[in-house]
Design an enzyme around this catalytic site. Sequence first.
Site, short mmCIF file in Angstrom:
data_model
loop_
_atom_site.label_atom_id
_atom_site.label_comp_id
_atom_site.label_asym_id
_atom_site.label_seq_id
_atom_site.Cartn_x
_atom_site.Cartn_y
_atom_site.Cartn_z
N HIS A 230 0.82 -1.22 0.00
CA HIS A 230 0.00 0.00 0.00
C HIS A 230 0.85 1.27 0.00
CE1 HIS A 230 0.26 -0.22 4.54
NE2 HIS A 230 0.32 1.09 4.39
N ASP B 47 0.11 -7.79 1.62
CA ASP B 47 0.54 -6.38 1.59
C ASP B 47 2.08 -6.27 1.59
OD1 ASP B 47 0.54 -3.62 1.72
OD2 ASP B 47 0.00 -3.53 3.85
N SER C 244 4.29 1.98 8.12
CA SER C 244 4.00 0.94 7.13
C SER C 244 5.26 0.48 6.42
CB SER C 244 3.02 1.46 6.08
OG SER C 244 1.75 1.64 6.61
#
Length: 277
Positions: free
Chosen positions: A83, A136, A233
Site C-alpha cells: 500500500h 501487503d 508501514s
Amino acid sequence: MRRRLARALARPLALAAASTVIPLASAVPAAADSIVVGGFPVDVSEGPWTVALSSRDRFGGTRAGQFCGGVAVGRTTVLTAAHCMEEEVLGAPPERVPDLRVIAGRSELLAKGGQEIAVRDVWVNPDHDAVTNSGDFAVLSLAEPLPQGSSIAMAGAGDPAYRAGTEATVYGWGDTTGSGSYTGSLHAARVHVQRDAVCEKAYPGGSVGTYRARTMLCAGEAAGGRDACQGDSGGPLVAQGRLIGLVSWGAGCGWAGSPGVYTRVSEILSTLGWPQG
C-alpha cells in the site's frame, strides 16, 4: 508505530503527502511514515536493515521526504508494504516518481550520514487485496548496494520466532502518540506475537480489514500502549534476530484489543519462491 491513517478508519499506515492532505474520514491509506507508539529512540546501528522510503517531491523536506518504512533483506533488495506504493499515496505509479529513494544508515532523518539510494525497480504483489489487506508487500530493487551487514535474515515457515508469546521489536519513524506527533528519529517498541485466535477476534472482517492467519500475524500487548502507528508501514517486525513481519494495518495505535497486523514474512518467501530460511 502504526501504519494507518487512523486506526479506527483505515489500518494501512502510510503518510499522506503534505501537498495533498487526505481527510481522516477517508478510507484511503495514509502514508506509511508513522512512528512507534509506546516506544523508545534507537540508533540505526541496532537495526541497520531498517530503512526509510523517501520522496521530497511528494512529501516535502521537513522529514527528508519520509513516508513509509522498509527493511533490507539483501544488499540491493528492500521489502515494504504494497500500500506504500499505491498511487493514492505516491500521487503516481512508483515508476513515475523520479526521486523515490531509500534512506539507510541514518537514525535522524535530517542528518547527513548514511546513504540515500535511488529505487531502480518496484515489484508490487499483484495478489495484494486492499479490502482484507492480505498480501501487503512490495519488493524494491536499489540502484546501488547497501554496505555489508545491512540486511536481515527472514524467518521461514515453522520458525519458532512466529510462536505466540514471542517478544518482537518493531521499528519506524512514524507517529509516536497516535495523534499526529511525528518524530524525525528512529524509534522501536517491544511487543509480543499474539495467538491467531486473538487476531481473528479483533479483526473478523469489515471496513478496517480481515485477519488471515496464512498471510498475516499480529503483535501487541493485551492492555495496548505499544504499537506501530501512522507512517510505520512497511517497516520491520523482528524476533529472535529474524524478520517475521512488515508493518501493514490495524485499528488505531496502541489500543487495547486492537493489536497491530503485519504481513507474514514466511508467506512472502512462499509467494516469491525464495528459500524458507
